[in-house]
Scaffold this motif. Structure first.
Motif, PDB file in Angstrom:
ATOM      1  N   ALA A  20      72.074  51.357  64.033  1.00 46.53           N
ATOM      2  CA  ALA A  20      73.371  50.720  64.191  1.00 46.53           C
ATOM      3  C   ALA A  20      73.312  49.296  63.666  1.00 46.53           C
ATOM      4  N   ALA A  21      74.326  48.918  62.911  1.00 41.25           N
ATOM      5  CA  ALA A  21      74.363  47.600  62.296  1.00 41.25           C
ATOM      6  C   ALA A  21      75.493  46.765  62.859  1.00 41.25           C
ATOM      7  N   SER A  22      75.252  45.496  62.957  1.00 38.67           N
ATOM      8  CA  SER A  22      76.290  44.557  63.354  1.00 38.67           C
ATOM      9  C   SER A  22      76.162  43.325  62.475  1.00 38.67           C
ATOM     10  N   GLY A  23      77.225  42.566  62.422  1.00 38.99           N
ATOM     11  CA  GLY A  23      77.187  41.367  61.603  1.00 38.99           C
ATOM     12  C   GLY A  23      78.071  41.507  60.384  1.00 38.99           C
ATOM     13  N   ARG A  24      77.524  41.243  59.220  1.00 36.60           N
ATOM     14  CA  ARG A  24      78.310  41.300  57.996  1.00 36.60           C
ATOM     15  C   ARG A  24      78.700  42.732  57.654  1.00 36.60           C
ATOM     16  N   THR A  25      79.513  42.887  56.681  1.00 35.84           N
ATOM     17  CA  THR A  25      80.110  44.175  56.349  1.00 35.84           C
ATOM     18  C   THR A  25      79.055  45.228  56.031  1.00 35.84           C
ATOM     19  N   PHE A  26      78.939  46.176  56.922  1.00 32.22           N
ATOM     20  CA  PHE A  26      77.924  47.211  56.795  1.00 32.22           C
ATOM     21  C   PHE A  26      78.101  47.998  55.517  1.00 32.22           C
ATOM     22  N   SER A  27      79.334  48.281  55.168  1.00 33.08           N
ATOM     23  CA  SER A  27      79.595  49.138  54.020  1.00 33.08           C
ATOM     24  C   SER A  27      79.180  48.508  52.695  1.00 33.08           C
ATOM     25  N   SER A  28      78.808  47.249  52.698  1.00 31.58           N
ATOM     26  CA  SER A  28      78.341  46.590  51.481  1.00 31.58           C
ATOM     27  C   SER A  28      76.847  46.796  51.250  1.00 31.58           C
ATOM     28  N   TYR A  29      76.182  47.353  52.237  1.00 28.11           N
ATOM     29  CA  TYR A  29      74.727  47.416  52.213  1.00 28.11           C
ATOM     30  C   TYR A  29      74.193  48.800  51.889  1.00 28.11           C
ATOM     31  N   ALA A  30      73.178  48.820  51.032  1.00 26.92           N
ATOM     32  CA  ALA A  30      72.338  49.999  50.917  1.00 26.92           C
ATOM     33  C   ALA A  30      71.379  49.995  52.101  1.00 26.92           C
ATOM     34  N   MET A  31      71.022  51.185  52.554  1.00 28.46           N
ATOM     35  CA  MET A  31      70.187  51.306  53.735  1.00 28.46           C
ATOM     36  C   MET A  31      68.963  52.168  53.428  1.00 28.46           C
ATOM     37  N   GLY A  32      67.888  51.828  54.092  1.00 28.74           N
ATOM     38  CA  GLY A  32      66.674  52.605  53.900  1.00 28.74           C
ATOM     39  C   GLY A  32      65.989  52.909  55.219  1.00 28.74           C
ATOM     40  N   TRP A  33      65.233  53.984  55.204  1.00 33.00           N
ATOM     41  CA  TRP A  33      64.372  54.340  56.332  1.00 33.00           C
ATOM     42  C   TRP A  33      62.928  54.283  55.854  1.00 33.00           C
ATOM     43  N   PHE A  34      62.084  53.749  56.711  1.00 26.78           N
ATOM     44  CA  PHE A  34      60.656  53.627  56.423  1.00 26.78           C
ATOM     45  C   PHE A  34      59.893  54.013  57.683  1.00 26.78           C
ATOM     46  N   ARG A  35      58.625  54.283  57.528  1.00 27.34           N
ATOM     47  CA  ARG A  35      57.818  54.601  58.699  1.00 27.34           C
ATOM     48  C   ARG A  35      56.421  54.034  58.531  1.00 27.34           C
ATOM     49  N   GLN A  36      55.799  53.794  59.666  1.00 26.64           N
ATOM     50  CA  GLN A  36      54.431  53.285  59.667  1.00 26.64           C
ATOM     51  C   GLN A  36      53.648  53.970  60.771  1.00 26.64           C
ATOM     52  N   ALA A  37      52.643  54.699  60.373  1.00 21.93           N
ATOM     53  CA  ALA A  37      51.759  55.359  61.325  1.00 21.93           C
ATOM     54  C   ALA A  37      50.605  54.423  61.663  1.00 21.93           C
ATOM     55  N   PRO A  38      49.966  54.625  62.814  1.00 18.43           N
ATOM     56  CA  PRO A  38      48.844  53.756  63.195  1.00 18.43           C
ATOM     57  C   PRO A  38      47.762  53.734  62.128  1.00 18.43           C
ATOM     58  N   GLY A  39      47.364  52.536  61.756  1.00 19.74           N
ATOM     59  CA  GLY A  39      46.296  52.391  60.778  1.00 19.74           C
ATOM     60  C   GLY A  39      46.699  52.639  59.343  1.00 19.74           C
ATOM     61  N   LYS A  40      47.988  52.862  59.120  1.00 21.68           N
ATOM     62  CA  LYS A  40      48.451  53.149  57.764  1.00 21.68           C
ATOM     63  C   LYS A  40      49.494  52.125  57.343  1.00 21.68           C
ATOM     64  N   GLU A  41      49.705  52.055  56.040  1.00 21.05           N
ATOM     65  CA  GLU A  41      50.711  51.149  55.534  1.00 21.05           C
ATOM     66  C   GLU A  41      52.108  51.757  55.740  1.00 21.05           C
ATOM     67  N   ARG A  42      53.083  50.888  55.760  1.00 17.97           N
ATOM     68  CA  ARG A  42      54.462  51.348  55.839  1.00 17.97           C
ATOM     69  C   ARG A  42      54.807  52.134  54.584  1.00 17.97           C
ATOM     70  N   GLU A  43      55.550  53.220  54.760  1.00 15.06           N
ATOM     71  CA  GLU A  43      55.925  54.031  53.614  1.00 15.06           C
ATOM     72  C   GLU A  43      57.421  54.309  53.604  1.00 15.06           C
ATOM     73  N   PHE A  44      57.910  54.498  52.411  1.00 11.38           N
ATOM     74  CA  PHE A  44      59.312  54.822  52.203  1.00 11.38           C
ATOM     75  C   PHE A  44      59.601  56.241  52.671  1.00 11.38           C
ATOM     76  N   VAL A  45      60.731  56.399  53.347  1.00 15.32           N
ATOM     77  CA  VAL A  45      61.157  57.722  53.790  1.00 15.32           C
ATOM     78  C   VAL A  45      62.403  58.161  53.025  1.00 15.32           C
ATOM     79  N   ALA A  46      63.455  57.351  53.096  1.00 19.41           N
ATOM     80  CA  ALA A  46      64.720  57.718  52.465  1.00 19.41           C
ATOM     81  C   ALA A  46      65.581  56.483  52.321  1.00 19.41           C
TER      82      ALA A  46
END
Length: 125
Positions: free
Chosen positions: A23-49
């Protein structure tokens, strides 16, 4: 700048599903591209979608195509990540990120304007 809050994480058995929300608040949400990322223990953050500001374009990590689906509802200022057929290796903290440039989100996410605090997803075998 938008503020982002993830939710929907939890403990699920292998083969199950979860839907994460950001959920986003603040400036116009519809102007933003959004991404999902994940980070497992001991691993680097990786792109999801990622998803464009309009929702017209979506991008996925190759290894996750077919199991994960990103969507957004600009009227609700929310982006979603539907995760199906979950595997123990999907266990991680999942983060959402926002930037006005989809290229930043997909290629140099560390420069994204905003990040959420993350939500834990644990998949048991």
């Amino acid at each position: 700048q938008v503020q982002l809050v993830e939710s929907g994480g939890g403990l699920v058995q292998a083969g199950g599903s979860l839907r994460l929300s950001c959920a986003a608040s603040g400036r116009t949400f519809s102007s933003y591209a959004m991404g999902w990322f994940r980070q497992a223990p001991g691993k680097e953050r990786e792109f999801v979608a990622a998803i464009s500001w309009s929702g017209g374009s979506a991008y996925y990590a190759d290894s996750l195509k077919g199991r994960f689906t990103v969507s957004r509802d600009n009227a609700k200022n929310t982006v979603y990540l539907q995760m199906n057929s979950l595997k123990p290796e999907d266990t991680a903290v999942y983060y959402c990120a926002a930037d006005m440039d989809i290229v930043v989100v997909t290629t140099t996410p560390r420069f994204s304007e905003s990040w959420g605090q993350g939500t834990q997803v644990t998949v048991s075998s």
